[in-house]
Design an enzyme around this catalytic site. Structure first.
Site, PDB file in Angstrom:
ATOM      1  N   HIS A 147       0.808  -1.230   0.000  1.00 33.09           N
ATOM      2  CA  HIS A 147       0.000   0.000   0.000  1.00 33.09           C
ATOM      3  C   HIS A 147       0.837   1.273   0.000  1.00 33.09           C
ATOM      4  CE1 HIS A 147      -3.475  -2.415   0.132  1.00 33.09           C
ATOM      5  NE2 HIS A 147      -3.622  -2.535   1.430  1.00 33.09           N
ATOM      6  N   HIS A 221      -9.648   2.339   0.748  1.00 34.28           N
ATOM      7  CA  HIS A 221      -9.537   1.200   1.667  1.00 34.28           C
ATOM      8  C   HIS A 221     -10.535   1.277   2.826  1.00 34.28           C
ATOM      9  CE1 HIS A 221      -7.637  -2.137   3.758  1.00 34.28           C
ATOM     10  NE2 HIS A 221      -6.724  -2.244   2.812  1.00 34.28           N
ATOM     11  N   GLU A 358     -11.727  -3.345  -2.689  1.00 27.54           N
ATOM     12  CA  GLU A 358     -10.740  -2.393  -3.207  1.00 27.54           C
ATOM     13  C   GLU A 358     -10.562  -2.591  -4.713  1.00 27.54           C
ATOM     14  OE1 GLU A 358      -7.121  -2.942  -0.712  1.00 27.54           O
ATOM     15  OE2 GLU A 358      -8.487  -4.215   0.441  1.00 27.54           O
TER      16      GLU A 358
END
Length: 393
Positions: A147, A221, A358
């Site tokens: 991420h 997210h 996501e």
């Protein structure tokens, strides 16, 4: 007598003219009032939210519509701190995991509500090669980059510009990621625009440009619990994912490079299926993810923006539909929530009390030659849209 009649007649004409003008003015006022009501079908409110440990001021924006949907977004991490939508009885309740204060968000947490970049999901061993040059990234998931790294887009303060008009309210966030930030090449200018619509949908538009060839994979997210009760798990949610194939992973949750058919596996969500039905099945991929923590290969990629997935909570009647132009979607079922993080109103977030949907490119795409490319070059525009649409049934 004739003079008197003429006076009465003249007075009558004058009164009629006055009433006609007054009627026109009333209609004009009504028209203006209706226009104002139309413009006020959405609203935006800005408040100070706090200050980061580095001394940066953080604001939170509240976007509302007249159908009971309300979204709070703060400039730190572009985080959705709150999202309220009606249930089948018309009662608006919280449906995303979040905290009560900025301090908790600045501590380590599993990306609650955050914008993710430069690269959503994992990159193997924290490195990739572009035009023969290897780039080493900040690692934060064992040997892998996850991420965007430990100081990714979820930990920066974005600038904000608000707008409203007609049936939607818009918050446009901007961040400039410097060359080699977290190891990524190029000065990347990013815009993320949240738009709340009158039909209880939230659009997320991602845009980016760079001055040097780089990689980009942005996502959102948020953890959803459509029941509105965060003491309950998401195991009873009915999920649909429009995907015939899965991106299988190894023990470190890095793609193997092959795509597998979901038929006759616990990963087949082409028809509505309860999350908990097969999450504990004896399946190698479920064992590696400790549940669902995988990217699905969405169908109809040549059609661009289309339906991707949905989640339905039968108790509240809330339905969440996800639309996107991206090639993949990651379903994560809160497998690593462990009861250590505080809920807003007391208690803690337990195992599987939230799920993520996501939209994104596949994990580790920069190292997988057969996956769709995530490379962005100077002169190109990265642009992708995802929508989260709420309703009841």
């Amino acid at each position: 007598m004739n003079v008197l009649k003429r006076c009465i007649y003249g007075f009558s004409l004058l009164s009629l003219a006055f009433l006609t003008v007054q009627c026109k003015d009333t209609k004009k006022d009504e028209k203006q009032e209706n226009t104002t009501q139309k413009m006020d079908s959405v609203s935006i409110e800005k408040k100070e939210y706090g200050t980061t440990p580095a001394g940066q001021k953080v604001d939170v924006y509240t976007l509302k519509n007249q159908k009971g949907m309300e979204v709070n977004i703060m400039t730190y991490g572009g985080i959705i701190t709150s999202l309220k939508v009606p249930n089948k009885a018309g009662v608006s309740e919280e449906v995303v995991i979040g905290f009560n204060n900025l301090e908790q968000y600045t501590k380590d947490n599993p990306y609650f509500g955050a914008l993710i970049g430069r690269y959503g999901n994992r990159i193997a061993k924290g490195k990739f090669t572009l035009d023969g040059k290897e780039y080493k990234l900040a690692t934060n998931n064992g040997a892998n980059a996850l991420h965007g790294g430990p100081e990714g887009f979820h930990r920066v303060v974005w600038t904000a510009e608000e707008a409203k008009g007609g049936a939607n309210a818009t918050l446009k966030l901007k961040y400039v990621s410097k060359d080699m930030e977290e190891g990524y090449p190029g000065n990347l200018t990013v815009f993320v625009t949240y738009t709340l619509n009158s039909d209880n949908s939230l659009d997320v538009l991602y845009e980016a440009t760079t001055d040097k060839k780089t990689i980009v994979n942005l996502t959102q997210h948020s953890y959803f619990n459509l029941s509105g009760d965060f003491t309950k798990t998401i195991l009873n949610d009915e999920i649909v994912i429009d995907a015939d194939k899965l991106v299988p992973v190894d023990a470190d949750l890095i793609p193997t490079g092959k795509l597998t058919d979901v038929t006759n596996t616990p990963f087949d969500f082409r028809k509505p299926k309860v999350v908990g039905k097969e999450i504990e099945a004896k399946d190698d991929q479920l064992k590696k993810g400790l549940g669902y923590d995988h990217c699905w290969v969405l169908n109809n990629q040549d059609k661009g923006y289309r339906f991707a997935a949905s989640a339905f909570d039968p108790t509240s009647g809330r339905l969440l539909e996800v639309y996107t132009d991206q090639p993949g979607i990651q379903l994560y079922t809160g497998n690593f929530l462990d009861g250590t993080l505080p809920m807003r109103n007391g208690g803690t977030y337990a195992h599987r009390t939230g799920l993520c949907l996501e939209t994104q490119h596949y994990p580790d795409s920069p190292n997988q030659k057969d996956f769709p490319t995530t490379v962005l070059s100077p002169g190109e525009n990265y642009k992708t849209k995802t929508s989260f649409k709420f309703s009841v049934k």
